[in-house]
Design a protein around this motif. Structure first.
Motif, PDB file in Angstrom:
ATOM      1  N   VAL A 109       0.840  -1.195   0.000  1.00  0.00           N
ATOM      2  CA  VAL A 109       0.000   0.000   0.000  1.00  0.00           C
ATOM      3  C   VAL A 109       0.878   1.249   0.000  1.00  0.00           C
ATOM      4  O   VAL A 109       0.568   2.238  -0.679  1.00  0.00           O
ATOM      5  N   ASP A 110       1.982   1.215   0.750  1.00  0.00           N
ATOM      6  CA  ASP A 110       2.924   2.339   0.727  1.00  0.00           C
ATOM      7  C   ASP A 110       3.385   2.612  -0.696  1.00  0.00           C
ATOM      8  O   ASP A 110       3.409   3.769  -1.148  1.00  0.00           O
ATOM      9  N   ALA A 111       3.768   1.549  -1.415  1.00  0.00           N
ATOM     10  CA  ALA A 111       4.273   1.697  -2.778  1.00  0.00           C
ATOM     11  C   ALA A 111       3.199   2.272  -3.699  1.00  0.00           C
ATOM     12  O   ALA A 111       3.477   3.144  -4.541  1.00  0.00           O
ATOM     13  N   VAL A 117       1.059   9.616  -5.660  1.00  0.00           N
ATOM     14  CA  VAL A 117       1.614  10.953  -5.447  1.00  0.00           C
ATOM     15  C   VAL A 117       2.459  11.372  -6.645  1.00  0.00           C
ATOM     16  O   VAL A 117       2.373  12.514  -7.123  1.00  0.00           O
ATOM     17  N   ILE A 118       3.271  10.449  -7.162  1.00  0.00           N
ATOM     18  CA  ILE A 118       4.086  10.753  -8.343  1.00  0.00           C
ATOM     19  C   ILE A 118       3.185  11.109  -9.529  1.00  0.00           C
ATOM     20  O   ILE A 118       3.446  12.073 -10.258  1.00  0.00           O
ATOM     21  N   THR A 160      10.994   8.063   2.648  1.00  0.00           N
ATOM     22  CA  THR A 160      10.797   7.643   1.260  1.00  0.00           C
ATOM     23  C   THR A 160       9.904   8.593   0.474  1.00  0.00           C
ATOM     24  O   THR A 160      10.243   8.997  -0.643  1.00  0.00           O
ATOM     25  N   LEU A 161       8.754   8.955   1.027  1.00  0.00           N
ATOM     26  CA  LEU A 161       7.816   9.805   0.300  1.00  0.00           C
ATOM     27  C   LEU A 161       8.437  11.161  -0.024  1.00  0.00           C
ATOM     28  O   LEU A 161       8.355  11.636  -1.164  1.00  0.00           O
ATOM     29  N   LEU A 162       9.072  11.776   0.972  1.00  0.00           N
ATOM     30  CA  LEU A 162       9.696  13.075   0.732  1.00  0.00           C
ATOM     31  C   LEU A 162      10.856  12.948  -0.248  1.00  0.00           C
ATOM     32  O   LEU A 162      11.074  13.840  -1.072  1.00  0.00           O
ATOM     33  N   GLY A 163      11.590  11.834  -0.169  1.00  0.00           N
ATOM     34  CA  GLY A 163      12.708  11.637  -1.085  1.00  0.00           C
ATOM     35  C   GLY A 163      12.245  11.506  -2.522  1.00  0.00           C
ATOM     36  O   GLY A 163      12.808  12.127  -3.432  1.00  0.00           O
ATOM     37  N   VAL A 164      11.201  10.702  -2.741  1.00  0.00           N
ATOM     38  CA  VAL A 164      10.676  10.523  -4.095  1.00  0.00           C
ATOM     39  C   VAL A 164      10.068  11.825  -4.612  1.00  0.00           C
ATOM     40  O   VAL A 164      10.318  12.229  -5.752  1.00  0.00           O
ATOM     41  N   CYS A 165       9.291  12.489  -3.771  1.00  0.00           N
ATOM     42  CA  CYS A 165       8.708  13.773  -4.186  1.00  0.00           C
ATOM     43  C   CYS A 165       9.789  14.818  -4.429  1.00  0.00           C
ATOM     44  O   CYS A 165       9.621  15.740  -5.235  1.00  0.00           O
ATOM     45  N   GLY A 166      10.929  14.644  -3.746  1.00  0.00           N
ATOM     46  CA  GLY A 166      12.037  15.574  -3.924  1.00  0.00           C
ATOM     47  C   GLY A 166      12.649  15.531  -5.306  1.00  0.00           C
ATOM     48  O   GLY A 166      13.342  16.465  -5.718  1.00  0.00           O
TER      49      GLY A 166
END
Length: 225
Positions: A109-111, A117-118, A160-166
């Motif tokens: 679910v996290d993935a 979000v992406i 992880t979320l902030l890193g990917v959104c970054g």
């Protein structure tokens, strides 16, 4: 700039497929409705298998035939469906075991939520690449490299979320990189030795059993044991 029509169709198909898949799997688990697990020769056939084949087909179609207009949207729908079926069992990739309903299964679910979000960022016009053709490919490579410089440490710190959104909004990755790592993250294992002040700070910031703002949304789809 990403083709927003393609992104919209992909994201829409992805979200709908994920929701339908979770509903069907819950009904199967509860023994309700006409749905049953699929087996071939006594081996349970996971739905990610269909997703993988669909990703291969749509990926090959996009690369070889370069569909346009309505066909591009149809290919996007196929890709979104395949991606949802595959990512919905992301935890099984990591564990190589059927942990779908276990605590480890929450990573699926996290993935999925990270992928959504992406998709929303792409739909809003954000891109991890340089969008100005006049700058040339070198500028695009430099932009990606700089984004990764901050995004990778953020991900290694368990953000992880902030890193990917970054990768799309570099400021988010910079903020995450400057903050303390989660105790169980690779960064903490490498850089925060037992008994150190940084380890103690990380454990105070993220005590055992601590729940984040993200968890209630994960609970909604994965359940909570």
């Amino acid at each position: 700039m990403a083709d927003r029509s393609v992104v919209a169709w992909t994201l829409g198909a992805f979200v709908v497929t994920f929701l339908v898949t979770r509903l069907v799997t819950r009904l199967i688990r509860a023994g309700r409705g006409p749905f049953r697990d699929l087996s071939v020769g006594g081996v349970h056939l996971h739905h990610q298998v269909f997703g993988i084949f669909l990703l291969l087909i749509t990926g090959a179609t996009a690369l070889v035939f370069r569909p346009a207009d309505g066909w591009a949207d149809a290919t996007a729908v196929g890709f979104g469906v395949g991606a949802a079926l595959t990512l919905d069992e992301f935890a099984l990739w990591l564990r190589l075991d059927d942990v779908y309903w276990g605590p480890e299964g929450r990573r699926s679910v996290d993935a999925v939520l990270v992928a959504v979000v992406i998709g929303l960022l792409l739909l809003a016009g954000f891109s991890p690449f340089d969008d100005d053709p006049a700058d040339g490919p070198v500028a695009g490579v430099v932009v990606v490299a700089v984004n990764l410089l901050f995004a990778v440490p953020a991900i290694l710190k368990g953000r992880t979320l902030l890193g990917v959104c970054g990768l799309f909004v570099p400021l988010l990755a910079i903020v995450a990189t400057c903050r303390v790592a989660r105790p169980g993250s690779p960064w903490a294992r490498w850089r925060y030795p037992p008994g150190s002040a940084k380890r103690a700070k990380a454990e105070r910031r993220f005590p055992p059993g601590r729940r984040s703002r993200w968890d209630p949304l994960v609970d909604l789809f994965a359940g909570r044991d």
